[in-house]
Design an enzyme around this catalytic site. Structure first.
Site, PDB file in Angstrom:
ATOM      1  N   ASP A   1      -3.549   7.228  -2.989  1.00 46.89           N
ATOM      2  CA  ASP A   1      -3.519   5.879  -2.194  1.00 46.89           C
ATOM      3  C   ASP A   1      -3.668   5.023  -2.938  1.00 46.89           C
ATOM      4  O   ASP A   1      -4.770   5.027  -3.538  1.00 46.89           O
ATOM      5  CB  ASP A   1      -4.372   6.257  -0.900  1.00 46.89           C
ATOM      6  CG  ASP A   1      -4.592   5.334  -0.158  1.00 46.89           C
ATOM      7  OD1 ASP A   1      -3.806   4.297  -0.267  1.00 46.89           O
ATOM      8  OD2 ASP A   1      -5.622   5.437   0.639  1.00 46.89           O
TER       9      ASP A   1
ATOM     10  N   ASP B   1       0.894  -1.191  -0.010  1.00 43.53           N
ATOM     11  CA  ASP B   1       0.092   0.076  -0.062  1.00 43.53           C
ATOM     12  C   ASP B   1       0.915   1.253   0.119  1.00 43.53           C
ATOM     13  O   ASP B   1       1.602   1.515   0.914  1.00 43.53           O
ATOM     14  CB  ASP B   1      -0.827  -0.084   1.177  1.00 43.53           C
ATOM     15  CG  ASP B   1      -2.142   0.825   1.093  1.00 43.53           C
ATOM     16  OD1 ASP B   1      -1.597   2.196   0.551  1.00 43.53           O
ATOM     17  OD2 ASP B   1      -3.108   0.664   1.569  1.00 43.53           O
TER      18      ASP B   1
ATOM     19  N   GLU C   1     -11.000   0.503  -1.574  1.00 41.46           N
ATOM     20  CA  GLU C   1     -10.220  -0.454  -1.468  1.00 41.46           C
ATOM     21  C   GLU C   1     -11.159  -1.640  -0.450  1.00 41.46           C
ATOM     22  O   GLU C   1     -10.828  -2.011   0.579  1.00 41.46           O
ATOM     23  CB  GLU C   1      -8.985   0.078  -0.473  1.00 41.46           C
ATOM     24  CG  GLU C   1      -9.501   0.808   1.000  1.00 41.46           C
ATOM     25  CD  GLU C   1      -8.311   1.426   1.686  1.00 41.46           C
ATOM     26  OE1 GLU C   1      -7.209   0.468   1.732  1.00 41.46           O
ATOM     27  OE2 GLU C   1      -8.272   2.601   2.012  1.00 41.46           O
TER      28      GLU C   1
ATOM     29  N   GLU D   1      -6.667  -1.357  -4.178  1.00 42.11           N
ATOM     30  CA  GLU D   1      -6.976   0.056  -4.044  1.00 42.11           C
ATOM     31  C   GLU D   1      -6.762   1.092  -5.078  1.00 42.11           C
ATOM     32  O   GLU D   1      -5.586   0.863  -5.660  1.00 42.11           O
ATOM     33  CB  GLU D   1      -6.243   0.474  -2.768  1.00 42.11           C
ATOM     34  CG  GLU D   1      -6.863   1.959  -2.305  1.00 42.11           C
ATOM     35  CD  GLU D   1      -6.328   2.420  -0.925  1.00 42.11           C
ATOM     36  OE1 GLU D   1      -5.253   1.809  -0.661  1.00 42.11           O
ATOM     37  OE2 GLU D   1      -7.106   3.177  -0.487  1.00 42.11           O
TER      38      GLU D   1
ATOM     39  N   HIS E   1     -12.495   5.468   1.491  1.00 41.33           N
ATOM     40  CA  HIS E   1     -12.428   6.754   2.261  1.00 41.33           C
ATOM     41  C   HIS E   1     -12.366   7.771   1.648  1.00 41.33           C
ATOM     42  O   HIS E   1     -11.734   7.718   0.509  1.00 41.33           O
ATOM     43  CB  HIS E   1     -11.356   6.773   3.553  1.00 41.33           C
ATOM     44  CG  HIS E   1      -9.946   6.554   2.991  1.00 41.33           C
ATOM     45  ND1 HIS E   1      -9.162   7.123   2.652  1.00 41.33           N
ATOM     46  CD2 HIS E   1      -9.634   5.227   2.928  1.00 41.33           C
ATOM     47  CE1 HIS E   1      -8.077   6.748   2.003  1.00 41.33           C
ATOM     48  NE2 HIS E   1      -8.057   5.495   2.210  1.00 41.33           N
TER      49      HIS E   1
ATOM     50  N   HIS F   1      -7.756  10.313   5.658  1.00 42.97           N
ATOM     51  CA  HIS F   1      -9.210   9.785   5.902  1.00 42.97           C
ATOM     52  C   HIS F   1      -9.805  11.178   6.044  1.00 42.97           C
ATOM     53  O   HIS F   1      -9.776  11.867   7.125  1.00 42.97           O
ATOM     54  CB  HIS F   1      -9.111   8.852   7.012  1.00 42.97           C
ATOM     55  CG  HIS F   1     -10.600   8.192   7.089  1.00 42.97           C
ATOM     56  ND1 HIS F   1     -11.734   8.634   6.805  1.00 42.97           N
ATOM     57  CD2 HIS F   1     -10.925   7.120   7.074  1.00 42.97           C
ATOM     58  CE1 HIS F   1     -12.760   8.039   7.031  1.00 42.97           C
ATOM     59  NE2 HIS F   1     -12.266   6.736   7.012  1.00 42.97           N
TER      60      HIS F   1
HETATM   61 MN    MN Z   1      -6.826   4.008   1.747  1.00 41.36          MN
HETATM   62 MN    MN Z   2      -4.105   2.486   0.879  1.00 44.62          MN
END
Ligand code: MN
Ligand code: MN
Length: 298
Positions: free
Chosen positions: A91, A80, A186, A278, A153, A161
């Site tokens: 992200d 990630d 995700e 994600e 998110h 977030h």
């Molecule tokens: Mn994330």
């Molecule tokens: Mn992530």
């Protein structure tokens, strides 16, 4: 928007390069995560995070300075990667199975299907519960479940977030996506019962508020992490600067004072194996998935 696009391009490249390295049995977790951070900078990005998670662990692990673990044949590893430019965050994540054992192809396929199905629904006015249903349906179609206490998110500048969660099941949320909203989706997929619990040592932290630290070690840590503007940091960034003892004491003090929040590793509670994919996107009539790599099939 240009900063998001550039951050997204870098995040996608580094995610794929890191994943390819982890897929080779014997890859040092420490070396690969260091590589990812260096590579982000080399490509002109700022490091938000480089995290990984192995097998039943779904998220929130960073190797420490003295980590000796390596990838082993048959491990299911999530990588990630977070990149930002002046706080504009990309992200993204993907999963690899180490070596050629090919036991978890369906886990990964279900996670990709779930992400793809949710992305198809992304448009202004879409209610969040629908994204949850789409992800869960794809998980169940291959005999899995999503992890219900993990979610996507919204994202805002310097805020990983943004305050709204994107469910991975039908949580009945009538909140709507809106034009221009920055969203990360995700799905986490498992054959287990679909809940994570905390497991193991904290290696990821975020600073909550400015505070007057009493101990000199805590002060040193604040000096290091305040410029991050609330983005996450990990132990080895500190241990390499101020040493392991001072880092441990300083983190403990700051945690107790409530100055920093811990993000402990989260593992599937029944020991199920976990796959995750994600992407980050900007909601619009034509939604822009800004972490998509040309070789991503999802
Ligand atoms: Mn994330
Ligand atoms: Mn992530």
């Amino acid at each position: 928007r240009d900063k998001l696009r550039k951050a997204g391009k870098i995040a996608a490249i580094v995610r794929r390069e890191g994943a390819a390295k982890l897929k080779v049995p014997g890859a040092s977790f420490l070396q690969v995560m260091d590589y990812c951070e260096d590579r982000i900078k080399e490509l002109g990005g700022q490091v938000a995070w480089a995290q990984m998670a192995v097998n039943d662990v779904a998220a929130h692990f960073c190797p420490e300075e003295h980590e000796t673990a390596v990838s082993n044949e048959g491990d299911l590893i999530k990588i990630d990667i977070g990149v930002h430019l002046d706080g504009w965050i990309a992200d993204n994540a993907m999963t690899v199975e180490v070596g050629n054992s090919n036991r978890y192809a369906d886990h990964m396929k279900a996670a990709r299907n779930a992400l793809r199905a949710a992305i198809k629904l992304v448009e202004p006015g879409r209610e969040l519960w629908e994204l949850g249903v789409a992800q869960m349906s794809e998980a169940q179609a291959l005999g899995f479940t999503t992890i219900k206490n993990l979610s996507g998110h919204t994202i805002e500048q310097y805020r990983v977030h943004g305050g709204i969660s994107i469910p991975t099941f039908n949580n009945k949320s009538k909140i709507q996506l809106t034009e221009g909203m920055q969203v990360a989706i995700e799905p986490f997929i498992t054959e287990g019962d679909g809940f994570v619990k905390e497991k193991g040592k904290n290696t990821i932290w975020m600073m909550r508020k400015n505070a007057n630290a009493r101990s000199p070690y805590a002060k040193k840590i604040i000096t290091e992490v305040a410029p991050l503007n609330g983005l996450p940091f990990t132990n080895r960034w500190l241990t390499r600067k101020i040493g392991r003892g001072p880092t441990a004491l300083g983190l403990k003090a700051l945690h107790q004072q409530g100055v920093i929040t811990a993000y402990p590793p989260l593992a599937e509670r029944t020991g199920g194996m976990v796959a995750q994919y994600e992407h980050s996107m900007i909601v619009g009539e034509k939604t822009e998935i800004y972490t998509k790599h040309e070789e991503d099939s999802w």
